[in-house]
Scaffold this motif. Sequence first.
Motif, PDB file in Angstrom:
ATOM      1  N   SER A   1       0.830  -1.212   0.000  1.00  0.00           N
ATOM      2  CA  SER A   1       0.000   0.000   0.000  1.00  0.00           C
ATOM      3  C   SER A   1       0.864   1.262   0.000  1.00  0.00           C
ATOM      4  O   SER A   1       0.474   2.281  -0.563  1.00  0.00           O
ATOM      5  N   ARG A   2       2.046   1.186   0.615  1.00  0.00           N
ATOM      6  CA  ARG A   2       2.952   2.342   0.651  1.00  0.00           C
ATOM      7  C   ARG A   2       3.795   2.450  -0.618  1.00  0.00           C
ATOM      8  O   ARG A   2       4.398   3.497  -0.860  1.00  0.00           O
ATOM      9  N   MET A   3       3.862   1.374  -1.400  1.00  0.00           N
ATOM     10  CA  MET A   3       4.692   1.356  -2.601  1.00  0.00           C
ATOM     11  C   MET A   3       3.866   1.444  -3.882  1.00  0.00           C
ATOM     12  O   MET A   3       4.413   1.535  -4.973  1.00  0.00           O
ATOM     13  N   ALA A   4       2.561   1.427  -3.749  1.00  0.00           N
ATOM     14  CA  ALA A   4       1.686   1.389  -4.920  1.00  0.00           C
ATOM     15  C   ALA A   4       1.912   2.568  -5.861  1.00  0.00           C
ATOM     16  O   ALA A   4       1.887   2.403  -7.083  1.00  0.00           O
ATOM     17  N   GLU A   5       2.154   3.747  -5.318  1.00  0.00           N
ATOM     18  CA  GLU A   5       2.346   4.915  -6.170  1.00  0.00           C
ATOM     19  C   GLU A   5       3.597   4.764  -7.040  1.00  0.00           C
ATOM     20  O   GLU A   5       3.583   5.096  -8.220  1.00  0.00           O
ATOM     21  N   ARG A   6       4.681   4.252  -6.461  1.00  0.00           N
ATOM     22  CA  ARG A   6       5.917   4.043  -7.236  1.00  0.00           C
ATOM     23  C   ARG A   6       5.702   2.988  -8.322  1.00  0.00           C
ATOM     24  O   ARG A   6       6.190   3.124  -9.436  1.00  0.00           O
ATOM     25  N   ILE A   7       4.968   1.925  -7.989  1.00  0.00           N
ATOM     26  CA  ILE A   7       4.690   0.882  -8.970  1.00  0.00           C
ATOM     27  C   ILE A   7       3.793   1.440 -10.069  1.00  0.00           C
ATOM     28  O   ILE A   7       4.011   1.206 -11.254  1.00  0.00           O
ATOM     29  N   SER A   8       2.804   2.221  -9.688  1.00  0.00           N
ATOM     30  CA  SER A   8       1.907   2.849 -10.652  1.00  0.00           C
ATOM     31  C   SER A   8       2.670   3.775 -11.599  1.00  0.00           C
ATOM     32  O   SER A   8       2.413   3.807 -12.808  1.00  0.00           O
TER      33      SER A   8
ATOM     34  N   ILE B   1       0.030  -6.412  -8.785  1.00  0.00           N
ATOM     35  CA  ILE B   1       0.636  -5.639  -9.866  1.00  0.00           C
ATOM     36  C   ILE B   1      -0.406  -5.336 -10.939  1.00  0.00           C
ATOM     37  O   ILE B   1      -0.475  -4.219 -11.460  1.00  0.00           O
ATOM     38  N   ASP B   2      -1.238  -6.327 -11.258  1.00  0.00           N
ATOM     39  CA  ASP B   2      -2.298  -6.111 -12.252  1.00  0.00           C
ATOM     40  C   ASP B   2      -3.279  -5.048 -11.765  1.00  0.00           C
ATOM     41  O   ASP B   2      -3.675  -4.162 -12.525  1.00  0.00           O
ATOM     42  N   PHE B   3      -3.655  -5.109 -10.488  1.00  0.00           N
ATOM     43  CA  PHE B   3      -4.580  -4.120  -9.926  1.00  0.00           C
ATOM     44  C   PHE B   3      -3.976  -2.721  -9.966  1.00  0.00           C
ATOM     45  O   PHE B   3      -4.611  -1.768 -10.419  1.00  0.00           O
ATOM     46  N   ILE B   4      -2.731  -2.605  -9.520  1.00  0.00           N
ATOM     47  CA  ILE B   4      -2.061  -1.293  -9.512  1.00  0.00           C
ATOM     48  C   ILE B   4      -1.879  -0.784 -10.931  1.00  0.00           C
ATOM     49  O   ILE B   4      -2.132   0.380 -11.227  1.00  0.00           O
ATOM     50  N   GLY B   5      -1.473  -1.660 -11.838  1.00  0.00           N
ATOM     51  CA  GLY B   5      -1.284  -1.270 -13.238  1.00  0.00           C
ATOM     52  C   GLY B   5      -2.588  -0.878 -13.903  1.00  0.00           C
ATOM     53  O   GLY B   5      -2.642   0.087 -14.666  1.00  0.00           O
ATOM     54  N   GLY B   6      -3.654  -1.596 -13.597  1.00  0.00           N
ATOM     55  CA  GLY B   6      -4.961  -1.247 -14.142  1.00  0.00           C
ATOM     56  C   GLY B   6      -5.431   0.100 -13.659  1.00  0.00           C
ATOM     57  O   GLY B   6      -6.000   0.887 -14.409  1.00  0.00           O
ATOM     58  N   SER B   7      -5.153   0.409 -12.407  1.00  0.00           N
ATOM     59  CA  SER B   7      -5.507   1.717 -11.852  1.00  0.00           C
ATOM     60  C   SER B   7      -4.732   2.816 -12.562  1.00  0.00           C
ATOM     61  O   SER B   7      -5.277   3.872 -12.883  1.00  0.00           O
ATOM     62  N   ALA B   8      -3.449   2.565 -12.831  1.00  0.00           N
ATOM     63  CA  ALA B   8      -2.620   3.555 -13.533  1.00  0.00           C
ATOM     64  C   ALA B   8      -3.139   3.765 -14.953  1.00  0.00           C
ATOM     65  O   ALA B   8      -3.204   4.893 -15.441  1.00  0.00           O
ATOM     66  N   GLU B   9      -3.521   2.687 -15.600  1.00  0.00           N
ATOM     67  CA  GLU B   9      -4.031   2.767 -16.980  1.00  0.00           C
ATOM     68  C   GLU B   9      -5.343   3.558 -17.014  1.00  0.00           C
ATOM     69  O   GLU B   9      -5.552   4.397 -17.880  1.00  0.00           O
ATOM     70  N   ARG B  10      -6.229   3.298 -16.052  1.00  0.00           N
ATOM     71  CA  ARG B  10      -7.497   4.037 -16.004  1.00  0.00           C
ATOM     72  C   ARG B  10      -7.257   5.520 -15.772  1.00  0.00           C
ATOM     73  O   ARG B  10      -7.882   6.369 -16.400  1.00  0.00           O
TER      74      ARG B  10
END
Length: 105
Positions: A15-22, A85-94
Amino acid sequence: SEILIATSRQGRPVSRMAERISLAFSQRRSISLFFGSPREGLHEILGREGASLDELVDMTVNLAPGQGTATIRTEEAIMIALAMIDFIGGSAERRSRDEDGADHK
């Protein structure tokens, strides 16, 4: 360039790293995930080889904070990691599509 992500119970909560992954997704960077073995985590494996995990990867992420067990089976860790990763990436794509749409209005 690619981003290297180690998985470890000693890592920072996802949860703390999601922004960097996004951000990696939004920059269209490749992502490589690293897992320990059923007997040893990445820190132990690399320590035995005289290497430091922190020097070899961009981030170390705990994908299941508060998991309640000492280890997660590798096959479970892979499924958790890919789903996150798929969830975080999907959020970034949206977000990217929403921003592109806002620019055209």
